[in-house]
Every structure is written in structure tokens, then in C-alpha cells.
Design a protein around this motif. Structure first.
Motif, PDB file in Angstrom:
ATOM      1  N   VAL A 123      -6.060  -3.653  -5.342  1.00 57.34           N
ATOM      2  CA  VAL A 123      -5.943  -3.039  -4.024  1.00 57.34           C
ATOM      3  C   VAL A 123      -7.010  -3.666  -3.138  1.00 57.34           C
ATOM      4  O   VAL A 123      -8.096  -4.017  -3.615  1.00 57.34           O
ATOM      5  N   MET A 168      -1.559  -3.230  -1.919  1.00 47.63           N
ATOM      6  CA  MET A 168      -1.672  -2.623  -3.244  1.00 47.63           C
ATOM      7  C   MET A 168      -0.757  -3.354  -4.218  1.00 47.63           C
ATOM      8  O   MET A 168       0.422  -3.573  -3.908  1.00 47.63           O
ATOM      9  N   PHE A 172      -1.300  -0.222  -8.784  1.00 48.42           N
ATOM     10  CA  PHE A 172      -2.067   0.738  -7.997  1.00 48.42           C
ATOM     11  C   PHE A 172      -1.177   1.672  -7.192  1.00 48.42           C
ATOM     12  O   PHE A 172      -1.631   2.747  -6.773  1.00 48.42           O
TER      13      PHE A 172
END
Length: 253
Positions: A123, A168, A172
């Protein structure tokens, strides 16, 4: 890869210069800003969802013919962007794939997208360390990780301006969605979508990637818009006038 473009808000700070149109539809060298962003993503085989609200039919019209998914937030004047992104998630548009989330009023270069695609972190958020003195929303980082954030950070507390873009990886996405839903369940409808990431800072390291040297601009003020036009003029060698295209004018765009 998926991309979600947040385009439901009205944009009150620049609205007096662009009457009756969403600010993401301002003309940027012969094309609405939102169309340019969507085309850039589609050219890179990134499935794109645009979340609309204020004057949504105008955005839908300029995007007509482009293979995008649309989500309508009828509560755009009540919720903030967290509500818009939650509607996309609740409608089933979020998949466990690498995901870009970006605000629809941001002009960002193809070089920035290429930069995003080269990164390996699970991320990260994009910021610009050259924009410290003037800007809208600032970050304070330590060793490349987010530590402080806000509009009111002092010069000593901040070291870059946030661009309105975060990424992301698919591993994630469930973490993000769990926190997004927790905030919505807690009735935090007035928060930004980024607050789901900010609230994770105490539990996880959130990297901030510096894109200094790459061109971007958020269309909050008329000065931002003219900065975009100047950039396009420099890139194309053609003078781009700062006129605003209205819905009536845009029939042939």
C-alpha cells in the motif's frame, strides 16, 4: 488492476468559475478532465469505476462510449467521499485485485501512472515534496512512512503535499475494506475515503511515495486550472486558452 475515481462532489471553491458543471469535467486541452483520466487508465488495461453524484448525468454523458463502470451516490451532499467509495464496495465493484483510488478532480501525468505500476509496496500514497509552502492537504513523514496528516500542519510538521491518489495491492484490499466498513458502521459518513488509511497508521506502516518532478494538479482553485493549461501548452507547443467549456458547448467534445 482496478481503479476507482471519486467524482461525486461539487467542488464549491472553484464552482463560481465553472457554473453548473462538475469540476472534473473542465476542459483540459479539448477533452474533459475525467475523460482524460479514464482513457489513460483504460489504455493501460485498468478496469475503471467512476463514482458520481453532483450533476451525475453530465459526467455520465461525457463518459458515454467509454467502457467504464458507474456508481451513483444520491447522498453526495450528505456523505463525504468515504460514503461514495462504500457504495462502490457494497455494490460489489471492489475485487481482490491491485487497486488505485484517486480523486476525480486531479490531473496526473502518464509518467505518474507508470511510476505507480513500478512500485512493489503493499500500500502507498502519493505526495509531492516540492509542494510544502503552498498546498491544500499535507503529510508529515518519517523514513518514508506517513506519520502526520492534515490541512493545518505547520511548516515544521509537514514535508509534502498529498496528491489525492493511493494504491493498494490485492493483499491489502481486504484490510482496507474492513476498516472502511467499520467507519461506515460507526456512522462516520462525513469522513474522506483516505481516513480508512489514516486510521490504520497506528497499526501498519503506510508508505508515502514522493513524485517530485512529475506534473500533477488538483482542480480546487482557478489557479490550479490555469496551471494545468500552461502545462499542456508546454507539452504540446500549442497555446491552450483558459476558457471553461459549458454543457451546452460540449456537444461535440
Amino acid at each position: 488492476m482496478n481503479a476507482f475515481i471519486l467524482a461525486a462532489g461539487r467542488g464549491s471553491r472553484i464552482s463560481k468559475y465553472i457554473p453548473n458543471i462538475p469540476k472534473c469535467t473542465v476542459d483540459v486541452g479539448g477533452e474533459p478532465l475525467i475523460c482524460r483520466t479514464v482513457r489513460m487508465l483504460l489504455e493501460n488495461r485498468i478496469k475503471t469505476t467512476v463514482i458520481v453524484g453532483y450533476r451525475h448525468k453530465e459526467i455520465e454523458r461525457v463518459l458515454s462510449g467509454l467502457p467504464v463502470q458507474l456508481v451513483y451516490n444520491p447522498f453526495y451532499d450528505v456523505t463525504n467521499s468515504i460514503g461514495s467509495l462504500w457504495l462502490a464496495e457494497s455494490a460489489g465493484f471492489f475485487e481482490k485485485e491491485d487497486t488505485i483510488v484517486a480523486n476525480g478532480d486531479v490531473y496526473w501525468s502518464r509518467e505518474i501512472l507508470a511510476f505507480i505500476l513500478r512500485q512493489a509496496e503493499e500500500v502507498f500514497m502519493l505526495a509531492d515534496s516540492t509542494r510544502v509552502f503552498d498546498g491544500d492537504y499535507f503529510f508529515g513523514t518519517e523514513n518514508g512512512f506517513l506519520r502526520r496528516y492534515g490541512k493545518e500542519l505547520t511548516l515544521e510538521e509537514r514535508d509534502c503535499e498529498y496528491t489525492g491518489i493511493a494504491v493498494m495491492k490485492k493483499s491489502f484490499v481486504p484490510v482496507f475494506l474492513k476498516r472502511l466498513n467499520a467507519l461506515i458502521d460507526g456512522q462516520f459518513h462525513g469522513k474522506w475515503w483516505e481516513d480508512a488509511l489514516y486510521s490504520l497508521c497506528g497499526e501498519r506502516a503506510i508508505p508515502v511515495k514522493d513524485i517530485k518532478g512529475y506534473f500533477w494538479a488538483e482542480v480546487d482553485f482557478i489557479e490550479d486550472y490555469h496551471r494545468i493549461l500552461d502545462h499542456i501548452s508546454e507539452k504540446t507547443g500549442k497555446r491552450i486558452n483558459g476558457s471553461i467549456i459549458t454543457p451546452a458547448d460540449r456537444q461535440g467534445v
